[in-house]
Design a protein around this motif. Structure first.
Motif, PDB file in Angstrom:
ATOM      1  N   GLU A 119       0.872  -1.185   0.000  1.00  0.00           N
ATOM      2  CA  GLU A 119       0.000   0.000   0.000  1.00  0.00           C
ATOM      3  C   GLU A 119       0.907   1.233   0.000  1.00  0.00           C
ATOM      4  O   GLU A 119       2.116   1.124   0.255  1.00  0.00           O
ATOM      5  CB  GLU A 119      -0.904   0.002   1.238  1.00  0.00           C
TER       6      GLU A 119
ATOM      7  N   THR B  34       0.524   4.385   1.746  1.00  0.00           N
ATOM      8  CA  THR B  34       0.568   5.373   2.836  1.00  0.00           C
ATOM      9  C   THR B  34       1.898   5.391   3.616  1.00  0.00           C
ATOM     10  O   THR B  34       2.464   6.478   3.813  1.00  0.00           O
ATOM     11  CB  THR B  34      -0.639   5.168   3.781  1.00  0.00           C
TER      12      THR B  34
ATOM     13  N   ARG C 239       0.127  -7.541  -3.159  1.00  0.00           N
ATOM     14  CA  ARG C 239      -0.339  -8.298  -1.991  1.00  0.00           C
ATOM     15  C   ARG C 239      -0.527  -9.750  -2.412  1.00  0.00           C
ATOM     16  O   ARG C 239      -1.188 -10.012  -3.423  1.00  0.00           O
ATOM     17  CB  ARG C 239      -1.671  -7.748  -1.455  1.00  0.00           C
TER      18      ARG C 239
ATOM     19  N   GLU D 271      -2.473 -12.321  -2.315  1.00  0.00           N
ATOM     20  CA  GLU D 271      -3.845 -12.662  -1.961  1.00  0.00           C
ATOM     21  C   GLU D 271      -4.298 -13.824  -2.819  1.00  0.00           C
ATOM     22  O   GLU D 271      -3.656 -14.156  -3.815  1.00  0.00           O
ATOM     23  CB  GLU D 271      -4.774 -11.482  -2.273  1.00  0.00           C
TER      24      GLU D 271
ATOM     25  N   TYR E  20      -6.253  -8.839  -7.108  1.00  0.00           N
ATOM     26  CA  TYR E  20      -5.034  -9.295  -7.773  1.00  0.00           C
ATOM     27  C   TYR E  20      -3.847  -9.257  -6.826  1.00  0.00           C
ATOM     28  O   TYR E  20      -3.930  -8.698  -5.740  1.00  0.00           O
ATOM     29  CB  TYR E  20      -4.733  -8.395  -8.990  1.00  0.00           C
TER      30      TYR E  20
ATOM     31  N   GLU F 220      -3.243  11.797   0.075  1.00  0.00           N
ATOM     32  CA  GLU F 220      -2.872  11.923   1.492  1.00  0.00           C
ATOM     33  C   GLU F 220      -2.755  13.407   1.809  1.00  0.00           C
ATOM     34  O   GLU F 220      -2.191  14.184   1.040  1.00  0.00           O
ATOM     35  CB  GLU F 220      -1.524  11.246   1.784  1.00  0.00           C
TER      36      GLU F 220
ATOM     37  N   ARG G 153     -11.480  -1.320   8.928  1.00  0.00           N
ATOM     38  CA  ARG G 153     -10.314  -1.278   8.051  1.00  0.00           C
ATOM     39  C   ARG G 153      -9.268  -2.315   8.467  1.00  0.00           C
ATOM     40  O   ARG G 153      -9.156  -2.656   9.625  1.00  0.00           O
ATOM     41  CB  ARG G 153      -9.696   0.125   7.996  1.00  0.00           C
TER      42      ARG G 153
ATOM     43  N   TYR H 211      -5.258   3.590  11.634  1.00  0.00           N
ATOM     44  CA  TYR H 211      -6.383   4.538  11.619  1.00  0.00           C
ATOM     45  C   TYR H 211      -6.790   5.041  12.996  1.00  0.00           C
ATOM     46  O   TYR H 211      -6.708   4.323  13.996  1.00  0.00           O
ATOM     47  CB  TYR H 211      -7.594   3.916  10.927  1.00  0.00           C
TER      48      TYR H 211
ATOM     49  N   ALA I  22     -14.817  -3.209  -2.311  1.00  0.00           N
ATOM     50  CA  ALA I  22     -14.821  -1.750  -2.171  1.00  0.00           C
ATOM     51  C   ALA I  22     -14.038  -1.149  -3.319  1.00  0.00           C
ATOM     52  O   ALA I  22     -13.029  -1.711  -3.764  1.00  0.00           O
ATOM     53  CB  ALA I  22     -14.192  -1.371  -0.841  1.00  0.00           C
TER      54      ALA I  22
HETATM   55  P1  HAM Z   1      -7.047  -0.518   1.244  1.00  0.00           P
HETATM   56  O1  HAM Z   1      -8.480  -0.532   1.671  1.00  0.00           O
HETATM   57  O2  HAM Z   1      -6.215  -1.663   1.687  1.00  0.00           O
HETATM   58  O3  HAM Z   1      -6.458   0.845   1.758  1.00  0.00           O
HETATM   59  O4  HAM Z   1      -6.977  -0.411  -0.331  1.00  0.00           O
HETATM   60  C1  HAM Z   1      -7.664   0.597  -1.030  1.00  0.00           C
HETATM   61  C2  HAM Z   1      -8.329   0.011  -2.265  1.00  0.00           C
HETATM   62  O5  HAM Z   1      -7.370  -0.662  -3.073  1.00  0.00           O
HETATM   63  C3  HAM Z   1      -9.376  -1.058  -1.983  1.00  0.00           C
HETATM   64  O6  HAM Z   1     -10.618  -0.496  -1.605  1.00  0.00           O
HETATM   65  C4  HAM Z   1      -9.460  -1.771  -3.315  1.00  0.00           C
HETATM   66  O7  HAM Z   1     -10.278  -1.047  -4.216  1.00  0.00           O
HETATM   67  C5  HAM Z   1      -8.021  -1.711  -3.798  1.00  0.00           C
HETATM   68  N1  HAM Z   1      -7.368  -2.994  -3.526  1.00  0.00           N
HETATM   69  C6  HAM Z   1      -6.863  -3.439  -2.361  1.00  0.00           C
HETATM   70  N2  HAM Z   1      -6.362  -4.679  -2.505  1.00  0.00           N
HETATM   71  C7  HAM Z   1      -6.563  -5.022  -3.798  1.00  0.00           C
HETATM   72  C8  HAM Z   1      -6.262  -6.190  -4.577  1.00  0.00           C
HETATM   73  N3  HAM Z   1      -5.628  -7.229  -4.065  1.00  0.00           N
HETATM   74  N4  HAM Z   1      -6.609  -6.189  -5.888  1.00  0.00           N
HETATM   75  C9  HAM Z   1      -7.236  -5.124  -6.443  1.00  0.00           C
HETATM   76  N5  HAM Z   1      -7.547  -3.999  -5.762  1.00  0.00           N
HETATM   77  C10 HAM Z   1      -7.214  -3.951  -4.461  1.00  0.00           C
HETATM   78  C11 HAM Z   1      -5.153   1.224   1.617  1.00  0.00           C
HETATM   79  O8  HAM Z   1      -4.373   0.658   0.912  1.00  0.00           O
HETATM   80  C12 HAM Z   1      -4.795   2.479   2.376  1.00  0.00           C
HETATM   81  N6  HAM Z   1      -3.381   2.794   2.106  1.00  0.00           N
HETATM   82  C13 HAM Z   1      -5.706   3.622   1.984  1.00  0.00           C
HETATM   83  C14 HAM Z   1      -5.350   4.893   2.687  1.00  0.00           C
HETATM   84  C15 HAM Z   1      -4.647   5.932   2.168  1.00  0.00           C
HETATM   85  N7  HAM Z   1      -5.631   5.180   3.944  1.00  0.00           N
HETATM   86  C16 HAM Z   1      -5.144   6.387   4.244  1.00  0.00           C
HETATM   87  N8  HAM Z   1      -4.537   6.822   3.178  1.00  0.00           N
END
Ligand code: HAM
Length: 429
Positions: A86, A88, A117, A119, A126, A135, A262, A267, A288
């Motif tokens: 991610e 952040t 990731r 997963e 993916y 941010e 989350r 957070y 989401a």
């Molecule tokens: P997160 O909810 O882990 O948040 O990821 C944000 C979005 O990334 C998810 O809602 C989804 O749409 C997409 N996403 C996550 N994992 C996958 C995956 N394996 N394949 C496809 N899409 C994916 C964060 O990552 C935090 N850094 C958000 C944040 C920014 N919070 C504060 N600042």
């Protein structure tokens, strides 16, 4: 040794983005840039590899992302690095390392790039995926939470997606959350035999995630569990109230959802997720489009002085996937005119004509390297253009061009010097 023929495949959960999908990604990137800049966010790019420890301390040592999903590697120097799961923690690291604390606050940054990731791949999930993140560091006001939500909503709206629903919650701060955590643990401790195997593990390691469980077995227990908003301290309650007031002012539809906690540890206070409303009322909770929240302690946890912050990230693959599902013709990036060129001379003249069309603001496409008219018309059809201009050897010599209405199939010959006016006239109709 006999040579074994091997056809290589992309690693599981990772995929190529082929040329026919590029216009959609390009449109997405353009919308991201324009929306982010209109809200005063500046672009940042951070490395794809960071020290593993950054995610242990940032994302959280007990989160699924860090314990199960990170791609870790050891560099020749012996340093432990990870492919970022991610964005952040990397942005906060850069904020501290590059001295952004001394810039005018808040520092508002956005990024777009691949995340990794490990997963179980499925539709919309993916192992390499793209995120766009916003941010804002250095501003504790609720208006900033609202702006982060607004910029994401605006982007999704600019892309012409359907109605977006926001699920909102507040999970408190380091002062009030421990009391909530304790009462959640007490509640679940007496109901251990009614919850799934994973939740028994969560109860020990990461109790807030109990509220996130999708297992059928846990739903009844979860429905009666204590909720975070009942435990908020005065400051967190006021902050949340202010955020909701801003949401009302912006006319944003939201739902309060006590189960949004989350999957990342940093957070504080506001947390939210974005979903596409399906069929007018039902919301798909399985995937989401994005999520985020406030993270007032992260800068300090990563070695800086206490700095409030809030942010969100959207899943680009999911969003671009939705754009692709839409009718190609309603896609505003889609060209309206396709230029078919047959023979060398037509190709040379075609280059000029193509330039003129572009200069006149008429979105056009062509396939210079395809020789047969059938192949070129096939592309024109796939793109869903309104008109095809056909420039053959004879037209090139005579200074004319054939214009074909793709819907009616009617074809007429027009002078090349007249073609822009003719097209404009037809678009008006
Ligand atoms: P997160 O909810 O882990 O948040 O990821 C944000 C979005 O990334 C998810 O809602 C989804 O749409 C997409 N996403 C996550 N994992 C996958 C995956 N394996 N394949 C496809 N899409 C994916 C964060 O990552 C935090 N850094 C958000 C944040 C920014 N919070 C504060 N600042």
């Amino acid at each position: 040794m006999p040579k074994v023929k091997k056809i290589f495949q992309a690693p599981k959960g990772m995929h190529d983005i082929l040329p026919d999908r590029q216009p959609y990604w390009e449109k997405f990137r353009k919308a991201v840039r324009e929306t982010a800049e209109s809200f005063g966010f500046q672009r940042i790019d951070t490395p794809i590899l960071e020290e593993t420890d950054l995610f242990l301390r940032g994302t959280g040592a007990t989160t699924d992302i860090v314990t199960k999903q990170m791609y870790n590697l050891k560099a020749k120097s012996g340093h432990c690095l990870s492919l970022r799961p991610e964005g952040t923690p990397g942005v906060v690291r850069a904020y501290l390392e590059q001295g952004m604390m001394s810039w005018p606050q808040p520092v508002k940054l956005y990024y777009f790039g691949p995340m990794f990731r490990y997963e179980q791949p499925q539709a919309g999930r993916y192992r390499q995926f793209y995120q766009i993140g916003f941010e804002s560091l250095g501003d504790q006001r609720a208006v900033m939470d609202a702006q982060i939500i607004q910029v994401c909503l605006n982007l999704l709206k600019n892309l012409g997606l359907g109605k977006i629903i926001i699920q909102l919650n507040s999970i408190g701060c380091k002062i009030c959350r421990p009391t909530f955590r304790r009462s959640l643990m007490d509640y679940y401790r007496y109901r251990k035999n009614r919850i799934c195997f994973d939740c028994r593990h969560r109860l020990r390691e990461n109790p807030l995630r109990l509220l996130d469980c999708k297992d059928e077995k846990c739903q009844q227990t979860k429905a009666q569990a204590p909720i975070a908003v009942d435990y908020l301290c005065d400051e967190c309650r006021q902050h949340f109230k202010n955020v909701l007031e801003f949401m009302d002012e912006l006319g944003v539809s939201y739902f309060l959802n006590n189960n949004i906690v989350r999957g990342l540890d940093y957070y504080t206070k506001t947390v939210f997720e974005f979903f596409l409303e399906e069929g007018g009322e039902k919301i798909s909770l399985s995937s989401a489009l994005g999520g985020g929240g406030r993270y007032d302690d992260l800068v300090e946890q990563l070695g800086g002085k206490a700095t409030p912050a809030v942010g969100a990230a959207l899943g680009a693959d999911r969003i671009v996937g939705l754009i692709c599902q839409e009718d190609l013709k309603s896609f505003s990036f889609a060209p309206k005119v396709f230029l078919v060129q047959l023979g060398e001379m037509a190709k040379r003249k075609g280059l000029r004509l193509f330039e003129e069309l572009t200069e006149a603001g008429i979105k056009s496409a062509e396939a210079l390297s395809r020789d047969s008219i059938t192949a070129q018309l096939k592309i024109a059809n796939r793109l869903g253009v309104q008109f095809t201009l056909i420039l053959g050897q004879q037209e090139a010599l005579e200074g004319t061009v054939a214009i074909r209405d793709m819907q009616s199939g009617v074809q007429e010959t027009v002078r090349q010097s007249e073609i822009i006016n003719e097209l404009k006239k037809r678009f008006k109709k």
